[in-house]
Design a protein around this motif. Sequence first.
Motif, PDB file in Angstrom:
ATOM      1  N   ARG A  65       0.835  -1.206   0.000  1.00  0.00           N
ATOM      2  CA  ARG A  65       0.000   0.000   0.000  1.00  0.00           C
ATOM      3  C   ARG A  65       0.869   1.256   0.000  1.00  0.00           C
ATOM      4  N   MET A  66       1.910   1.243   0.818  1.00  0.00           N
ATOM      5  CA  MET A  66       2.809   2.381   0.872  1.00  0.00           C
ATOM      6  C   MET A  66       3.505   2.575  -0.477  1.00  0.00           C
ATOM      7  N   ALA A  67       3.946   1.493  -1.091  1.00  0.00           N
ATOM      8  CA  ALA A  67       4.641   1.568  -2.382  1.00  0.00           C
ATOM      9  C   ALA A  67       3.729   2.138  -3.463  1.00  0.00           C
ATOM     10  N   VAL A  68       2.484   1.702  -3.490  1.00  0.00           N
ATOM     11  CA  VAL A  68       1.524   2.214  -4.480  1.00  0.00           C
ATOM     12  C   VAL A  68       1.311   3.720  -4.279  1.00  0.00           C
ATOM     13  N   ARG A  69       1.249   4.137  -3.044  1.00  0.00           N
ATOM     14  CA  ARG A  69       1.035   5.553  -2.737  1.00  0.00           C
ATOM     15  C   ARG A  69       2.261   6.396  -3.086  1.00  0.00           C
ATOM     16  N   LEU A  70       3.464   5.884  -2.808  1.00  0.00           N
ATOM     17  CA  LEU A  70       4.683   6.657  -3.008  1.00  0.00           C
ATOM     18  C   LEU A  70       5.191   6.651  -4.447  1.00  0.00           C
ATOM     19  N   ARG A  71       4.864   5.606  -5.195  1.00  0.00           N
ATOM     20  CA  ARG A  71       5.424   5.432  -6.533  1.00  0.00           C
ATOM     21  C   ARG A  71       5.262   6.668  -7.431  1.00  0.00           C
ATOM     22  N   PRO A  72       4.068   7.265  -7.545  1.00  0.00           N
ATOM     23  CA  PRO A  72       3.932   8.450  -8.416  1.00  0.00           C
ATOM     24  C   PRO A  72       4.807   9.631  -7.959  1.00  0.00           C
ATOM     25  N   LEU A  73       4.915   9.837  -6.654  1.00  0.00           N
ATOM     26  CA  LEU A  73       5.761  10.909  -6.130  1.00  0.00           C
ATOM     27  C   LEU A  73       7.227  10.655  -6.468  1.00  0.00           C
ATOM     28  N   LEU A  74       7.662   9.418  -6.252  1.00  0.00           N
ATOM     29  CA  LEU A  74       9.052   9.066  -6.526  1.00  0.00           C
ATOM     30  C   LEU A  74       9.368   9.195  -8.010  1.00  0.00           C
ATOM     31  N   LEU A  75       8.417   8.768  -8.851  1.00  0.00           N
ATOM     32  CA  LEU A  75       8.618   8.847 -10.294  1.00  0.00           C
ATOM     33  C   LEU A  75       8.704  10.305 -10.745  1.00  0.00           C
ATOM     34  N   ALA A  76       7.838  11.149 -10.220  1.00  0.00           N
ATOM     35  CA  ALA A  76       7.876  12.574 -10.571  1.00  0.00           C
ATOM     36  C   ALA A  76       9.199  13.200 -10.138  1.00  0.00           C
ATOM     37  N   ASP A  77       9.662  12.856  -8.946  1.00  0.00           N
ATOM     38  CA  ASP A  77      10.941  13.380  -8.464  1.00  0.00           C
ATOM     39  C   ASP A  77      12.091  12.930  -9.361  1.00  0.00           C
ATOM     40  N   ALA A  78      12.163  11.651  -9.635  1.00  0.00           N
ATOM     41  CA  ALA A  78      13.266  11.098 -10.425  1.00  0.00           C
ATOM     42  C   ALA A  78      13.226  11.610 -11.870  1.00  0.00           C
ATOM     43  N   ALA A  79      12.021  11.815 -12.396  1.00  0.00           N
ATOM     44  CA  ALA A  79      11.874  12.286 -13.782  1.00  0.00           C
ATOM     45  C   ALA A  79      12.395  13.712 -13.949  1.00  0.00           C
ATOM     46  N   ARG A  80      12.502  14.447 -12.860  1.00  0.00           N
ATOM     47  CA  ARG A  80      13.092  15.785 -12.950  1.00  0.00           C
ATOM     48  C   ARG A  80      14.581  15.716 -13.224  1.00  0.00           C
ATOM     49  N   TRP A  81      15.202  14.597 -12.862  1.00  0.00           N
ATOM     50  CA  TRP A  81      16.648  14.440 -12.991  1.00  0.00           C
ATOM     51  C   TRP A  81      17.035  13.586 -14.192  1.00  0.00           C
ATOM     52  N   LEU A  82      16.183  12.616 -14.518  1.00  0.00           N
ATOM     53  CA  LEU A  82      16.572  11.559 -15.451  1.00  0.00           C
ATOM     54  C   LEU A  82      15.520  11.316 -16.520  1.00  0.00           C
ATOM     55  N   PRO A  83      15.933  10.681 -17.636  1.00  0.00           N
ATOM     56  CA  PRO A  83      14.942  10.232 -18.618  1.00  0.00           C
ATOM     57  C   PRO A  83      13.994   9.219 -17.968  1.00  0.00           C
ATOM     58  N   HIS A  84      12.812   9.072 -18.557  1.00  0.00           N
ATOM     59  CA  HIS A  84      11.759   8.250 -17.958  1.00  0.00           C
ATOM     60  C   HIS A  84      12.225   6.833 -17.598  1.00  0.00           C
ATOM     61  N   GLU A  85      12.915   6.166 -18.517  1.00  0.00           N
ATOM     62  CA  GLU A  85      13.334   4.780 -18.253  1.00  0.00           C
ATOM     63  C   GLU A  85      14.257   4.702 -17.040  1.00  0.00           C
ATOM     64  N   GLU A  86      15.194   5.626 -16.948  1.00  0.00           N
ATOM     65  CA  GLU A  86      16.092   5.633 -15.792  1.00  0.00           C
ATOM     66  C   GLU A  86      15.343   6.033 -14.522  1.00  0.00           C
ATOM     67  N   ALA A  87      14.385   6.927 -14.666  1.00  0.00           N
ATOM     68  CA  ALA A  87      13.578   7.323 -13.512  1.00  0.00           C
ATOM     69  C   ALA A  87      12.814   6.119 -12.964  1.00  0.00           C
ATOM     70  N   GLU A  88      12.278   5.298 -13.863  1.00  0.00           N
ATOM     71  CA  GLU A  88      11.592   4.062 -13.440  1.00  0.00           C
ATOM     72  C   GLU A  88      12.545   3.161 -12.663  1.00  0.00           C
ATOM     73  N   ASP A  89      13.789   3.037 -13.140  1.00  0.00           N
ATOM     74  CA  ASP A  89      14.788   2.218 -12.442  1.00  0.00           C
ATOM     75  C   ASP A  89      15.068   2.768 -11.052  1.00  0.00           C
ATOM     76  N   VAL A  90      15.154   4.083 -10.944  1.00  0.00           N
ATOM     77  CA  VAL A  90      15.411   4.712  -9.643  1.00  0.00           C
ATOM     78  C   VAL A  90      14.253   4.434  -8.685  1.00  0.00           C
ATOM     79  N   VAL A  91      13.030   4.522  -9.181  1.00  0.00           N
ATOM     80  CA  VAL A  91      11.861   4.239  -8.338  1.00  0.00           C
ATOM     81  C   VAL A  91      11.915   2.791  -7.856  1.00  0.00           C
ATOM     82  N   GLN A  92      12.194   1.875  -8.771  1.00  0.00           N
ATOM     83  CA  GLN A  92      12.272   0.470  -8.394  1.00  0.00           C
ATOM     84  C   GLN A  92      13.379   0.253  -7.364  1.00  0.00           C
TER      85      GLN A  92
END
Length: 169
Positions: free
Chosen positions: A14-41
């Motif tokens: 439940r926590m992961a589902v809630r945090l995932r969009p926030l983490l992805l948005a944060d990482a996408a500010r720094w990295l291309p989408h594919e790398e941002a997905e890796d950072v979230v994972q």
Amino acid sequence: MCHISRMERTDFERMAVRLRPLLLADAARWLPHEEAEDVVQDTLCRLWLLRDRLDAYHSKEGLARTVGRHLAQNRLRDRHATDGLTAALDALPDPSDSNDEAEARLDLLMQLVDQLPGTQQAILRMKHIDGLEVDEIARLTGSHPDTVRQNLSRARRKIREQFLARQRQ
């Protein structure tokens, strides 16, 4: 007697589902989408490894975002991050090995696992130490099972290559 609270798997999911969009948005500010997905994972894998201690943190979201930011920054600094526990089976002591030889092989194997990139290391540990199935790992990390399999394959291949190279030395 002090009882340490352990986050249950469903609570973590439940926590992961809630945090995932926030983490992805944060990482996408720094990295291309594919790398941002890796950072979230990777972030979610690291949180999973910390699950026994997460209750000690005032803000799990703050911790997750900090971990994610650091991982994204690390990727920016080192875009050439290295790309198996199957190798572990090959590396297990042969019955004819002396205790010293067997211990040295296992020590080397664990050193190689510790040197894997964060995501590969975490997924490898979740699979082979925690005993989780690929689908469970994918659900916990918010990724696709194929991505988990790919990371497992890369980790196993890297360990196998490095183990064999060191054995030849």
